[in-house]
Enzyme design. Structure first.
Site, short mmCIF file in Angstrom:
data_model
loop_
_atom_site.label_atom_id
_atom_site.label_comp_id
_atom_site.label_asym_id
_atom_site.label_seq_id
_atom_site.Cartn_x
_atom_site.Cartn_y
_atom_site.Cartn_z
CB CYS A 64 -7.12 -11.03 18.48
SG CYS A 64 -7.32 -9.86 19.74
CG MET A 65 -2.61 -13.50 14.72
SD MET A 65 -2.14 -14.78 14.41
CE MET A 65 0.20 -14.47 15.71
CG ASP A 66 -5.84 -15.81 14.36
OD1 ASP A 66 -5.52 -14.85 12.98
OD2 ASP A 66 -5.96 -16.71 15.01
NE ARG A 110 11.80 4.36 -6.44
CZ ARG A 110 10.54 4.52 -6.92
NH1 ARG A 110 9.66 4.60 -5.22
NH2 ARG A 110 9.60 5.13 -7.90
CE LYS A 136 4.28 0.92 -7.74
NZ LYS A 136 5.14 1.79 -8.16
CE1 TYR A 174 -3.58 -12.59 24.02
CE2 TYR A 174 -4.68 -11.59 22.29
CZ TYR A 174 -4.71 -12.96 22.42
OH TYR A 174 -3.81 -13.25 22.61
NE ARG A 223 5.86 5.85 -14.59
CZ ARG A 223 6.58 6.47 -14.87
NH1 ARG A 223 6.56 7.42 -15.88
NH2 ARG A 223 7.18 7.77 -13.60
CG HIS A 250 7.91 8.19 -9.95
ND1 HIS A 250 7.34 7.82 -10.60
CD2 HIS A 250 7.59 7.76 -8.76
CE1 HIS A 250 6.05 7.55 -9.72
NE2 HIS A 250 6.61 7.04 -8.37
C1 LIG Z 1 4.24 2.82 -8.47
C2 LIG Z 1 4.69 3.93 -9.35
C3 LIG Z 1 4.12 4.42 -10.33
C4 LIG Z 1 2.39 4.67 -10.30
O1 LIG Z 1 1.57 5.62 -8.95
P1 LIG Z 1 0.64 5.25 -8.92
O2 LIG Z 1 0.22 6.91 -7.47
O3 LIG Z 1 -0.04 4.60 -7.92
O4 LIG Z 1 0.29 5.94 -9.47
C5 LIG Z 1 4.05 5.28 -11.40
N1 LIG Z 1 5.32 5.30 -11.82
C6 LIG Z 1 6.81 4.49 -10.87
C7 LIG Z 1 7.90 4.55 -11.51
C8 LIG Z 1 6.10 3.47 -9.83
O5 LIG Z 1 7.13 3.59 -9.31
#
Ligand SMILES: *Cc1c(COP(=O)(O)O)cnc(C)c1O
Length: 379
Positions: A317-319, A135, A39, A270, A226, A167
């Site tokens: 700064c920005m850049d 969540r 992601k 700045y 995951r 999760h």
């Molecule tokens: C982002 C996410 C992960 C991965 O988490 P890490 O800590 O980067 O391994 C796994 N499961 C779900 C549901 C997530 O949103």
């Protein structure tokens, strides 16, 4: 030379990515598969090369993304992969999910029903259980009640329930209270799986390991790991060591554009927050907060120049920004400097910057902005 403007860039080391995948593979059971979490443009690393390398070189077959756009992008690169959308997809897009053979995370029976109403063909899904993250997901007092609700979903026409998952909220903590919390989350999801079995529902997947769980409480009960942050070689939590062999995939570099001597009383940047109290040499570096190198680093962050740490003087700064190179006499315009990564024996990690920002390494790498080209290396 590479066809990019050498100003500020991120170097992505694909050999390190492969090594990290290998290390993760060694942590998990042979029957557990890696579900690479890609992601947010693969945590800022650029999903295209990351997905290609993982599928073609590492044999990774499962990917997780946050939304439908990301899923479709991964689908183009990996026609055979299993792609799970972890986040919300508006139900009116259900047909795109099924047409592209994508798996949707389903968070309630109402949502499941809405998906099926919007798709002519079955939508594949994994049902998300909220066991304590608070969540998204099904939330009940007991695994049996979750299993009852899932059993109803299994009966839905045009929904293909292939797994359940949850999760963890604190798998990256060794505090006993937190460890007990994670233990409870794990028992709950396993309980749901077992209650489904009692109802003669055997699903292919039950998964709950994120990076932290993969490192610190790896379980053969989870069919998938995951893995997100450890794939990119960073810590789920900076206070706990990560397994040997994992190393950061991303480095960020920029160049010195200008070097000058300043006298006591001269101000830099700045707001005049920095005033030289002695003769100094100041270098200007071609990176700024628009590159995702935060203004919070003003006066606090360090940058590696010829293997030495140089403090940022005054505001980012920005850049552009300025650093003190008084102790690096050879510093000159055109020199490459390291914002994240190693130079000689010194190393600045995304986690170090995160410590100054008051955040986590995840946000640092995700925050390296679009303007910074990702340059890929394969050693
Ligand atoms: C982002 C996410 C992960 C991965 O988490 P890490 O800590 O980067 O391994 C796994 N499961 C779900 C549901 C997530 O949103």
């Amino acid at each position: 030379m590479k066809p990019y403007l050498k100003r500020a860039w991120a170097e992505i080391d694909l050999s390190r990515l492969r090594k990290n995948a290998e290390v993760i593979r060694s942590l998990i059971q042979p029957e557990t598969e890696i579900m690479a979490v890609v992601k947010a443009d693969a945590y800022g690393h650029g999903y295209e090369r990351i997905v290609r390398t993982l599928t073609e070189d590492c044999g990774v077959r499962y990917f997780a993304v946050s939304n439908l756009d990301e899923a479709l992008a991964v689908r183009e690169l990996a026609p055979e992969a299993e792609i799970l959308i972890l986040g919300y997809t508006p139900p009116e897009y259900a047909h795109e999910i099924s047409e592209n053979n994508i798996i949707q995370g389903v968070i309630s029976s109402e949502y499941a029903a809405a998906l099926t109403r919007n798709s002519p063909s079955p939508v594949r899904c994994h049902v998300k259980i909220d066991t304590g993250m608070g969540r998204i997901g099904l939330r009940h007092d007991t695994p049996a009640e979750c299993a009852d609700e899932i059993a109803e979903m299994v009966k839905m026409e045009k929904l293909s329930v292939e797994g359940i998952y949850t999760h963890f909220a604190v798998a990256d903590s060794d505090d006993p209270d937190n460890m007990e919390y994670t233990e409870k989350q794990e028992s709950f999801i396993i309980g749901v799986r077992d209650e489904l079995k009692v109802r003669r529902i055997e699903l292919e997947h039950c998964h709950f390991m994120n990076s932290a769980a993969t490192c610190y409480r790896c379980s053969p009960e989870s069919t998938l790991s995951r893995a997100g942050i450890i794939l990119y070689g960073l810590h789920p939590d900076i206070s706990l060591p990560i397994p040997e062999g994992l190393a950061p995939v991303m480095a960020v570099k920029a160049v010195i554009s200008h070097v000058k001597n300043v006298r006591p009383g001269d101000c830099i940047s700045y707001g005049r927050t920095f005033t030289a109290d002695r003769e100094m040499r100041i270098a200007t570096v071609t990176v700024g907060y628009a590159d995702g190198y935060s203004r919070l680093l003003s006066g606090r962050g360090e940058i590696l120049v010829h293997g030495k740490r140089c403090r940022i003087t005054g505001r980012v700064c920005m850049d552009q920004l300025m650093i003190d190179v008084t102790d690096v006499p050879q510093a000159a315009p055109g020199d490459i400097v390291t914002l994240i990564g190693s130079d000689g024996s010194e190393c600045i990690t995304a986690d170090e910057l995160a410590g100054i920002y008051g955040t986590i390494g995840y946000e640092v790498v995700c925050g390296i902005s679009k303007r910074v080209p990702r340059i890929y290396f394969d050693r």
